[in-house]
Design a protein around this motif. Structure first.
Motif, mmCIF file in Angstrom:
data_model
loop_
_atom_site.group_PDB
_atom_site.id
_atom_site.type_symbol
_atom_site.label_atom_id
_atom_site.label_comp_id
_atom_site.label_asym_id
_atom_site.label_seq_id
_atom_site.Cartn_x
_atom_site.Cartn_y
_atom_site.Cartn_z
ATOM 1 N N GLU A 169 -11.469 1.482 -1.734
ATOM 2 C CA GLU A 169 -11.417 0.042 -1.506
ATOM 3 C C GLU A 169 -10.509 -0.667 -2.505
ATOM 4 O OE1 GLU A 169 -14.258 -3.793 -0.635
ATOM 5 O OE2 GLU A 169 -15.191 -1.948 -1.280
ATOM 6 N N GLU A 170 -10.399 -0.141 -3.706
ATOM 7 C CA GLU A 170 -9.465 -0.716 -4.679
ATOM 8 C C GLU A 170 -8.029 -0.584 -4.193
ATOM 9 O OE1 GLU A 170 -10.297 1.265 -8.380
ATOM 10 O OE2 GLU A 170 -12.184 0.171 -8.663
ATOM 11 N N GLN A 171 -7.733 0.487 -3.483
ATOM 12 C CA GLN A 171 -6.398 0.718 -2.944
ATOM 13 C C GLN A 171 -6.145 -0.084 -1.671
ATOM 14 O OE1 GLN A 171 -3.927 2.847 -4.284
ATOM 15 N NE2 GLN A 171 -5.302 2.790 -6.027
ATOM 16 N N SER A 172 -7.185 -0.242 -0.866
ATOM 17 C CA SER A 172 -7.066 -0.922 0.423
ATOM 18 C C SER A 172 -8.328 -1.752 0.674
ATOM 19 C CB SER A 172 -6.867 0.108 1.540
ATOM 20 O OG SER A 172 -6.711 -0.537 2.778
ATOM 21 N N PRO A 173 -8.335 -3.004 0.255
ATOM 22 C CA PRO A 173 -9.555 -3.826 0.320
ATOM 23 C C PRO A 173 -9.856 -4.463 1.685
ATOM 24 C CG PRO A 173 -7.800 -5.057 -0.746
ATOM 25 C CD PRO A 173 -7.259 -3.669 -0.485
ATOM 26 N N GLU A 191 0.840 -1.204 0.000
ATOM 27 C CA GLU A 191 0.000 0.000 0.000
ATOM 28 C C GLU A 191 0.871 1.248 0.000
ATOM 29 O OE1 GLU A 191 -2.766 -0.375 3.280
ATOM 30 O OE2 GLU A 191 -4.091 -1.651 2.103
ATOM 31 N N GLU A 192 1.958 1.215 0.760
ATOM 32 C CA GLU A 192 2.851 2.378 0.772
ATOM 33 C C GLU A 192 3.525 2.561 -0.587
ATOM 34 O OE1 GLU A 192 5.617 4.816 3.699
ATOM 35 O OE2 GLU A 192 5.882 2.655 3.859
ATOM 36 N N GLU A 193 3.970 1.482 -1.207
ATOM 37 C CA GLU A 193 4.602 1.559 -2.530
ATOM 38 C C GLU A 193 3.650 2.144 -3.569
ATOM 39 O OE1 GLU A 193 5.924 -2.424 -3.401
ATOM 40 O OE2 GLU A 193 7.385 -2.398 -1.755
ATOM 41 N N ARG A 194 2.364 1.800 -3.464
ATOM 42 C CA ARG A 194 1.365 2.324 -4.405
ATOM 43 C C ARG A 194 0.990 3.772 -4.105
ATOM 44 N NH1 ARG A 194 -1.456 -2.542 -3.264
ATOM 45 N NH2 ARG A 194 -3.052 -1.346 -2.192
ATOM 46 N N GLY A 195 1.467 4.317 -2.992
ATOM 47 C CA GLY A 195 1.155 5.700 -2.632
ATOM 48 C C GLY A 195 -0.165 5.858 -1.912
ATOM 49 N N TYR A 196 -0.735 4.758 -1.457
ATOM 50 C CA TYR A 196 -2.034 4.785 -0.790
ATOM 51 C C TYR A 196 -2.053 5.718 0.420
ATOM 52 C CZ TYR A 196 -5.220 3.092 2.840
ATOM 53 O OH TYR A 196 -6.110 3.014 3.868
#
Length: 151
Positions: A109-113, A73-78
């Motif tokens: 939710e797509e970023q953090s399900p 999640e951190e790598e994706r910038g969430y």
């Protein structure tokens, strides 16, 4: 000394520039982080998640232990992407009014399900919108870590 009902306002106002840890808790968290392995380290650079949803009016409140931490999640910038949403939330301003429990909002939710998966049986029973409008969650410990460990 003036007492505030919401200690998170200091973070929202940018009065605490060292980290996203409440000023009164910084030394405790720093000390804790020096003694534990990386799986228990508290991530002070990620906005805390003390509660989500309308905690004043939600008829159902879920108590969680603490918000997790996920490298992916951190790598994706969430965490950075939704920092402003959390800043609004801690001031009891709903960042996504049509989704008070904004972890059920589609893009989020797509970023953090995580919560969408946990609430799936309830969502199947009454619907996503009804769950988002009537459920709030409160974290026992508001700071992110891979695993929880008592201070």
């Amino acid at each position: 000394m003036e007492t505030t009902l919401n200690p998170w306002i200091e973070l929202a106002n940018g009065e605490n520039n060292q980290s996203f840890i409440l000023r009164e808790e910084q030394s405790i968290i720093r000390k804790f982080n020096t003694k534990v392995s990386s799986q228990y380290k508290i991530h002070s650079s990620i906005f805390p998640a003390p509660f989500m949803g309308n905690v004043h009016t939600a008829p159902v409140v879920v108590l969680g232990l603490n918000p997790g931490y996920d490298e992916k999640e951190e790598e994706r910038g969430y965490y950075r992407k939704y920092e402003n949403w959390w800043m609004q939330q801690i001031q009891h301003k709903l960042p996504c009014p049509q989704w008070p429990l904004f972890c059920l909002e589609k893009e989020y939710e797509e970023q953090s399900p995580y919560w969408g998966q946990k609430l799936k049986p309830l969502i199947a029973l009454v619907g996503r919108e009804k769950v988002a409008a009537n459920l709030a969650k409160i974290q026992f410990f508001p700071y992110h870590s891979k695993k929880f460990k008592t201070l």
